[in-house]
Design a protein around this motif. Sequence first.
Motif, short mmCIF file in Angstrom:
data_model
loop_
_atom_site.label_atom_id
_atom_site.label_comp_id
_atom_site.label_asym_id
_atom_site.label_seq_id
_atom_site.Cartn_x
_atom_site.Cartn_y
_atom_site.Cartn_z
N SER A 17 0.83 -1.20 0.00
CA SER A 17 0.00 0.00 0.00
C SER A 17 0.87 1.25 0.00
O SER A 17 0.54 2.25 -0.65
CB SER A 17 -0.92 0.00 1.22
N SER A 18 1.96 1.21 0.73
CA SER A 18 2.88 2.35 0.74
C SER A 18 3.52 2.54 -0.63
O SER A 18 3.66 3.68 -1.11
CB SER A 18 3.97 2.14 1.80
N TRP A 19 3.92 1.46 -1.28
CA TRP A 19 4.51 1.56 -2.61
C TRP A 19 3.49 2.05 -3.64
O TRP A 19 3.84 2.75 -4.59
CB TRP A 19 5.10 0.22 -3.04
N ALA A 20 2.22 1.67 -3.44
CA ALA A 20 1.18 2.16 -4.36
C ALA A 20 1.04 3.67 -4.27
O ALA A 20 0.79 4.34 -5.28
CB ALA A 20 -0.15 1.47 -4.04
N ARG A 21 1.21 4.21 -3.08
CA ARG A 21 1.13 5.66 -2.92
C ARG A 21 2.22 6.36 -3.73
O ARG A 21 2.02 7.47 -4.24
CB ARG A 21 1.26 6.02 -1.44
N HIS A 22 3.38 5.70 -3.85
CA HIS A 22 4.47 6.27 -4.63
C HIS A 22 4.43 5.83 -6.09
O HIS A 22 5.38 6.04 -6.84
CB HIS A 22 5.82 5.85 -4.01
N ARG A 23 3.35 5.19 -6.48
CA ARG A 23 3.10 4.75 -7.86
C ARG A 23 4.13 3.74 -8.35
O ARG A 23 4.39 3.63 -9.54
CB ARG A 23 3.04 5.95 -8.80
N GLU B 74 -12.73 -12.13 17.84
CA GLU B 74 -12.54 -10.69 17.62
C GLU B 74 -11.39 -10.39 16.64
O GLU B 74 -11.53 -9.55 15.76
CB GLU B 74 -12.26 -9.98 18.95
N LEU B 75 -10.26 -11.08 16.82
CA LEU B 75 -9.10 -10.81 15.97
C LEU B 75 -9.40 -11.12 14.52
O LEU B 75 -9.13 -10.31 13.62
CB LEU B 75 -7.92 -11.64 16.46
N ARG B 76 -10.00 -12.27 14.29
CA ARG B 76 -10.32 -12.64 12.91
C ARG B 76 -11.38 -11.71 12.32
O ARG B 76 -11.29 -11.33 11.15
CB ARG B 76 -10.82 -14.08 12.87
N ALA B 77 -12.36 -11.33 13.12
CA ALA B 77 -13.41 -10.44 12.62
C ALA B 77 -12.82 -9.10 12.21
O ALA B 77 -13.19 -8.52 11.18
CB ALA B 77 -14.48 -10.24 13.70
N GLU B 78 -11.88 -8.58 13.01
CA GLU B 78 -11.26 -7.30 12.68
C GLU B 78 -10.42 -7.41 11.41
O GLU B 78 -10.45 -6.53 10.55
CB GLU B 78 -10.39 -6.83 13.86
N LEU B 79 -9.67 -8.49 11.28
CA LEU B 79 -8.87 -8.70 10.08
C LEU B 79 -9.76 -8.79 8.84
O LEU B 79 -9.48 -8.17 7.81
CB LEU B 79 -8.04 -9.97 10.21
N THR B 80 -10.82 -9.56 8.95
CA THR B 80 -11.73 -9.73 7.81
C THR B 80 -12.35 -8.40 7.42
O THR B 80 -12.48 -8.08 6.22
CB THR B 80 -12.82 -10.76 8.15
N SER B 81 -12.74 -7.63 8.41
CA SER B 81 -13.33 -6.33 8.14
C SER B 81 -12.35 -5.40 7.42
O SER B 81 -12.70 -4.73 6.44
CB SER B 81 -13.80 -5.68 9.45
N LEU B 82 -11.11 -5.37 7.88
CA LEU B 82 -10.11 -4.47 7.29
C LEU B 82 -9.72 -4.90 5.88
O LEU B 82 -9.53 -4.05 5.00
CB LEU B 82 -8.87 -4.41 8.18
N LEU B 83 -9.61 -6.21 5.67
CA LEU B 83 -9.24 -6.69 4.34
C LEU B 83 -10.38 -6.56 3.34
O LEU B 83 -10.17 -6.70 2.14
CB LEU B 83 -8.78 -8.15 4.41
N PRO C 231 -7.05 5.51 7.96
CA PRO C 231 -7.37 4.86 9.24
C PRO C 231 -7.31 3.33 9.14
O PRO C 231 -6.83 2.66 10.06
CB PRO C 231 -8.79 5.34 9.54
N ALA C 232 -7.78 2.76 8.03
CA ALA C 232 -7.78 1.30 7.87
C ALA C 232 -6.34 0.77 7.84
O ALA C 232 -6.05 -0.29 8.42
CB ALA C 232 -8.51 0.91 6.59
N HIS C 233 -5.46 1.48 7.17
CA HIS C 233 -4.06 1.06 7.08
C HIS C 233 -3.42 1.06 8.48
O HIS C 233 -2.72 0.11 8.85
CB HIS C 233 -3.30 2.01 6.14
N ARG C 234 -3.69 2.10 9.23
CA ARG C 234 -3.12 2.19 10.58
C ARG C 234 -3.70 1.10 11.50
O ARG C 234 -3.00 0.51 12.32
CB ARG C 234 -3.37 3.58 11.17
N ARG C 235 -5.00 0.83 11.35
CA ARG C 235 -5.63 -0.20 12.17
C ARG C 235 -5.08 -1.59 11.85
O ARG C 235 -4.86 -2.40 12.75
CB ARG C 235 -7.14 -0.17 11.98
N LEU C 236 -4.84 -1.86 10.57
CA LEU C 236 -4.30 -3.17 10.19
C LEU C 236 -2.90 -3.36 10.78
O LEU C 236 -2.56 -4.46 11.24
CB LEU C 236 -4.25 -3.32 8.67
#
Length: 543
Positions: free
Chosen positions: A49-55, A83-92, A101-106
């Motif tokens: 995701s960070s590399w995508a920001r830099h194209r 809880e852990l799996r639910a949060e991961l599934t939600s973020l992905l 915010p999603a990137h920081r939460r992941l």
Amino acid sequence: MASETSANVYDSHVRARMIDFFTLEGVPWPRRLWDVGSLLALQELLEASSWARHRVLSPAAVDWQRHQLLKVIGPDIGLGDRELRAELTSLLGQPLLHPSPAHRRLREVLEHARGGYLGRWATAGAQPEGGRPRPERLARVVAAHLLDLGYDASYLGAWIGQLARRQASVEEVLQGAVTLDAAGPSEFVVLAALTSVPEQEQAERHENWLSGREVVNWLSGNNHSTSGIRVGGGFLYRVSARDPFSAASQVRELVERMVARSSFVRGNRGGIRPASWMWVGGHPDPIPFAVRARGAGVLSLLKEGRLYQVDAELTLIDDALELAAPVSRGAVGPAVAGAWAAIESLLCHPDDPPEGERSGKAAAADRLAAIIACSWPRAELTALARRHQPRTPDALAEKIAARTTSRAKASAVAETLTAGAALVLVDRFLRDADVAAVHRMRRVLAEPKKELAAAVSVLRIAMRRLYRSRNIVLHGGSTQGPVLKAALRVAAPLVGAGLDRITHAGFVERLAPLDLAARAEVGLKLVGGETGLSVVDLLEPRP
């Protein structure tokens, strides 16, 4: 004679597969580790995701990676069940733009997942028979996780080898893995000696420099032999690592950077040359400086007698083999770039769609994955044909002896396994690994379409990871990070396998790589169906 129903078959299966995964030389590509662990894959997504920001990477590539991870975390016990799996599934399930915010939460969720990851798998592995994970799955998860942590394969190979010699149970193996996970890095002192030191006055100003006499004194003081040591000096580094071999690997990379810099010096006469060995304080034996081969073999060059035939009219395949040459032993950057250049040159076409799931150059990764997957059953069955060695020849042994081609021998083994008969595997060094291979092939022969589809999925992820790594190297100018090294570790033997099949088809049939890929893709759709296509014949021309 090995019994496939012995009481400890589960334990021996797990141990044998972990030995396969940690043995980097001599283990054929079908028995190697084809993927990284879930935690490193999640870290890779954050970095992507960070590399995508830099194209450097496209948003489409990162989204594809994210969607694949959603499938991967489903059966991963180590990622929790509530809880852990639910949060991961939600973020992905949402875009992970950086920063967001999603990137920081992941990133935060990933840290929570690390703590109990192997412990959860250990708990699952200790369940009564019938409630435990498949031994193949368990071995892959544990091996990938330990390698991803930064442990060297040689160190892990010695660890699991010791457990195997005393026939440790799965519970003991898992507890040992949990202990390794919790141990954390230690500080090591590593000596890298140099046999050639141009511009020595610059080296002498370095705080880590040792003169030739000081090198010998250090070796003597650390109980190492000094016989035959003739060096111009060396560098003594303190590094943080998981084990002595990993520490030596870090220092090797530092020296290789020096060697690369010395190649730019005017009037260079060989530049900086490292000694053949490195030494780690507290470790009894010297460690070779040379990098071990990554297992990218193209055996068709030998089998078809083409190793020395370089004066004929050259083809795209010849150029691709030259481009991919660094993949086995070269530095990370050239190895990744060269491997992908070879794949792209052979398996891309101007008519490939510019958009969509298989857009652009990613189609080449998918085509190579199909070719490799179709090669897998034949390679395993051929190996098992060589391993079947009853003291008194049985019907299968007679069939294998009578058949002259590897395809026919593999077919004989496939017929035997399909009929439910057992093989006689007597090689005490390879027996458990062979029995594990028999289990894999029984599943493939029973449900070829399902098992091959699963293999293609894993291989596609590995090849697309290589493609993303190439973009990071060439467009981002970076050769750093655990993900890049893991991508090459996984991809190298698979790239070799794919190039081997492409080379064979080109030499024997004069079949173009794209035509071979089409044959593979069609074979994966038709295998085990109305046409009678066998897993042995997926890459063979139809009669």
